[in-house]
Structure formats: C-alpha cells, structure tokens
Design an enzyme around this catalytic site. Structure first.
Site, PDB file in Angstrom:
ATOM      1  N   GLU A  30      46.028  40.703  40.323  1.00  0.00           N
ATOM      2  CA  GLU A  30      46.179  41.645  39.199  1.00  0.00           C
ATOM      3  C   GLU A  30      46.557  42.998  39.744  1.00  0.00           C
ATOM      4  OE1 GLU A  30      43.117  42.188  36.265  1.00  0.00           O
ATOM      5  OE2 GLU A  30      42.779  40.037  36.003  1.00  0.00           O
ATOM      6  N   GLU A  61      37.210  38.567  38.927  1.00  0.00           N
ATOM      7  CA  GLU A  61      36.470  39.830  39.021  1.00  0.00           C
ATOM      8  C   GLU A  61      34.949  39.736  38.984  1.00  0.00           C
ATOM      9  OE1 GLU A  61      38.198  42.738  36.347  1.00  0.00           O
ATOM     10  OE2 GLU A  61      39.981  42.885  37.621  1.00  0.00           O
TER      11      GLU A  61
END
Ligand SMILES: *[C@@H]1O[C@H](CO)[C@@H](O)[C@H](O)[C@H]1NC(C)=O
Ligand SMILES: *[C@@H]1O[C@H](CO)[C@@H](O)[C@H](O)[C@H]1NC(C)=O
Ligand SMILES: *[C@@H]1O[C@H](CO)[C@@H](O)[C@H](O)[C@H]1NC(C)=O
Ligand SMILES: CC(=O)N[C@H]1CO[C@H](CO)[C@@H](O)[C@@H]1O
Length: 424
Positions: A357, A245
């Site tokens: 995710e 991320e």
C-alpha cells in the site's frame, strides 16, 4: 488502509506529466541518463540522490525550507551507492528477482471493495462489503484490472474481510456463497495474467481481539488459511497476504509465531511455492519495520523445509503528514527515513519486501513525492520488489486517494497520480 471514507474531494489539477524534461519529470540522480534540463518555469531540484525532479520554480523554495527531509536536499554526495546484491543464500535464489535494468518486478493496484465495512479493531460489517464486480452490482473492477494490465501493471491486491469469507463464524469453513463471490474477483484478476494477492483486511484482529494474544486462537486463524490455500494451491499467481496492517500488537514474537502458523498451514495445504507476504506491527510501517522489531521477529519465519524461499515482507508507506493515507497532500518521499534503512537491512539479511500500500492525493505535491519514492524503489529493485497503489476497485473517482480510472465507453482515463508516477 486505516479508513474507508469513500467520499472526499481531491483537487484535480490539469497537469499532464509525461516527458522527462517537462514539469515534474526526472532530470537527474544516480543512474539517470536522460535529460537534465527542465522546461521554462521549472527548476531541476534534488529530492534525493536518486531523483532530481523538474519542479515549478515558485514551489521549490517552500519545499526546500519546509520539508522534513530537507536535510537530504543538500548537495553532498550520496552516502550509499547501489551495489550488486549478493544472492548467495539459497533462501533467496529462487525468489522473484527484479531485473537489473531499472524496473520493478511488480507494479500493482489495490482493487478494494470486499473489505468495505471492516474497521481497524478487526470488526467487519459484512453487509457493507461492496464487491467491485458488475456481476455483483458493483463497479467494474474486472474492467479496471484489464485496463491496468494493458498499461503494464502485473499485480493486484484484493482486500477482503475475514468475517465475510466465513460468514461471521470464527474458525468456521469458507462460506460457499461469500467465498464464491470473492472467487469471482480472484478469477477476474487471474484471467488478466497478473499476480493476485489475497489480503485479509483485519488488522491482526477479529472483533477487537488480537489473534494469538487474547483474541482468536492461532488455530482459528490458520483454519482460514488452510481453506484458502487448499482452494488456490494450483494457482501459481495467487499470493497469500496473511494480514493487513497489524497494529498495537503487544508481543511481536508471539505475532511472528502466529504468522509462522499461517505459513505452515498454507504450505501444508499444498500451496508449496506461491509468494506469501509477512506483515509486521505498527500498520506494517516500512519506516519502523526494522527499528521496532518486526524485521528480526519475522525473519525467523520459515517454510516447512526451513528455507525462506518466497516469504516476502509486507510493508506500507503513505506520504502524507502523519503516514496515515488520509490526506490529499503529500509531505515526504520518506526515502532517507524509511526506504534507505529498510533496503540496507534487507540486503544484510538477504531478503526482499513488497510495498503493498502506498498512495496520495491527485495533486502536485503527491506527484512530486510519489515519483521520487518510485524512483528510489526502482534503484533498490534487488530488495524492493515493487508497489501496489491504494486504491481503485469500488472507490469512487472522487475518493481522496482514488486510483480508480474514469470509464467512458471503452476508454479508461487514469487519475493524475497513476498517469504521472505509478503506471509502469
Ligand atoms: C451494518 O451495516 C448495515 C448497512 O449499513 C447497517 O444497517 C447495520 O446497522 C450495520 N450493523 C452494525 C452491527 O453496525
Ligand atoms: C509507527 O510508525 C510511525 C511512522 O510510520 C512512527 O512515527 C511511530 O513512532 C511508530 N510507532 C511505533 C509504536 O513503533
Ligand atoms: C516498539 O515501539 C513501542 C512503542 O514505541 C515500544 O514500546 C517497544 O519497545 C518497541 N519495540 C521494539 C522491539 O523496539
Ligand atoms: C526523512 C523524512 O522525510 N521522513 C519523514 C517520513 O514521513 C513521516 C511522516 O510524514 C515524517 O514524520 C518523517 O519525518
């Protein structure tokens, strides 16, 4: 994952969703050949062109009138029909490709814990790492993985803090003690026969500074990947997840250069053929991967020989109101806003992505939208390789997005979202 709040109570419902015609089962969609009628009290409802679902009759109206994707809940014909993808480029011909028979290549779960203590500013308090291994005083992540593999899962993502692996020495070698503990988890994963993603959970940062853009140098970052690739180069099922991320990275092209440096370091260390996951900006958002420039910048990253074989884009997607993965309730399947445009772009450039995710609370709204998302992903399995749910490992079974199964003796019981939608 942006937060690591290990507490929080999800409203567990007693729903049991197994058969296709029961509540929350699939009842239609492109390619669907199963039952098209629902049990009493449920209505067959169009969620997207690929997925009709048996929803409680009482909730159908409110879903249709409030959902942000209600525009797709019409009866118009689908705008696109899945077509056979040309895999004519040499760059994709030897990448893993999903079978055309309606399954994804990868079904996975994040086995979190070594990343606990890491924040979105790239700080990691290494004393808060909580290894998901009984041998290290933690929960039984090894047993969880064995359980998941028995259900057909075949990939696990093993988040870890950069600071943990090098014992807080930026640019330093792997710390023998800490990297040895992490290796116990990698080996527990490999022993199941599954693929194992090494995920550096640092948000493109070290202690607040962005790699290659004012923070650590690319060389300091690639020294980590050189060491990890040297350690695991003989393991064909180790997958290198370059970074979790990245967000608020000012220069996407400079970031792509950092990713290129990591890929080059991994290949030069001798890990010549393993999968490598390339992460974009904006929390690896699947929704803005193309529109915000990550796709174009990362598409230029290559192996040593100039090909893109086994270089896979890394994307995340949560289904709650702000795509943060912090709320129990889900509000969208994000098919029309995220997955359809992404799949179209991937086909246009002959590349593939892995959703490392995704998740939601163990509640009915998430069963509804997650099942819908998975059905769509399966319909574009030539370009979406699969998904890895967030999260099990050291998370408590009460964590809002928990996929941690409950153990009783030798029996493991799955969370609602796993048993309803996510297990293969
Ligand atoms: C790191 O975590 C430990 C354990 O929770 C805590 O005692 C310590 O103060 C933390 N250190 C920093 C710098 O926040
Ligand atoms: C990040 O992605 C979200 C959706 O996931 C979007 O709403 C937001 O505008 C994006 N931000 C940037 C800077 O691209
Ligand atoms: C990405 O999003 C940010 C914030 O909305 C914007 O300033 C930037 O121009 C976008 N970049 C591209 C390449 O679209
Ligand atoms: C089409 C659709 O449902 N898009 C939504 C995807 O999820 C984000 C976050 O919840 C929404 O903002 C979009 O509208």
């Amino acid at each position: 994952m942006k937060t690591l709040i290990a507490l929080g109570v999800a409203g567990l419902s007693a729903l049991s969703v197994r058969a296709q015609q029961t509540l929350y089962g699939q009842c239609g969609g492109i390619g669907w050949t199963g039952a098209t009628t629902c049990v009493s009290g449920a209505t067959c409802t169009l969620l997207n062109s690929y997925y009709y679902q048996c929803l409680p009759a009482s909730s159908t109206t409110s879903h249709s009138s409030t959902s942000s994707h209600s525009s797709s809940s019409t009866t118009t014909t689908p705008t696109t029909t899945p077509t056979t993808i040309s895999t004519t480029t040499s760059s994709t011909s030897s990448s893993p490709s999903a079978s055309a028979t309606g399954s994804l290549k990868f079904y996975g779960v994040n086995i979190a814990g070594f990343d606990f203590g890491c924040g979105t500013d790239g700080t990691c308090n290494t004393t808060q790492a909580y290894p998901p291994l009984v041998s290290l005083g933690g929960p039984d992540g090894a047993g969880q993985m064995q359980h998941f593999v028995s259900e057909g899962y075949n990939i696990f993502r093993l988040p870890v803090g950069w600071q943990y692996l090098v014992a807080n020495t930026l640019g330093g070698p792997l710390d023998p003690t800490n990297s040895g503990k992490y290796d116990q988890l990698v080996q527990a994963c490999l022993s199941t026969g599954a693929y194992c993603i090494i995920d550096i959970h640092n948000y493109a940062r070290w202690n607040g500074g962005i790699i290659g853009q004012g923070g650590p140098t690319n060389a300091q970052f690639t020294s980590l990947w050189s060491a990890l690739a040297t350690k695991y180069k003989a393991q064909s099922k180790v997958v290198f997840g370059i970074m979790n991320e990245p967000h608020d990275v000012p220069d996407i092209n400079a970031w792509a250069a950092t990713v290129q440096a990591a890929v080059t370091a991994i290949r030069q260390a001798g890990a010549t053929s393993q999968l490598i996951l390339l992460p974009g900006n904006n929390w690896t958002s699947a929704q803005t991967f193309v529109s915000n420039g990550s796709g174009a910048a990362l598409a230029a990253v290559t192996n040593l020989d100039g090909t893109t074989t086994n270089l896979i884009f890394d994307v995340h997607k949560y289904l709650d109101s702000d795509n943060s993965g912090t709320h129990a309730e889900c509000t969208t399947d994000n098919v029309s806003s995220s997955w359809q445009p992404l799949a179209t772009w991937l086909r246009s450039v002959g590349r593939q992505a892995l959703n490392t995710e995704t998740g939601g609370g163990n509640v009915a709204s998430c069963v509804q939208y997650m099942c819908s998302q998975v059905a769509y992903q399966t319909s574009v399995n030539d370009v979406i390789l699969g998904y890895v749910g967030w999260a099990a490992g050291s998370f408590a079974t009460s964590y809002v997005l928990s996929e941690t199964p409950t153990q009783s003796g030798s029996t493991w019981t799955d969370q609602l979202l796993v048993s309803s939608c996510m297990k293969p």
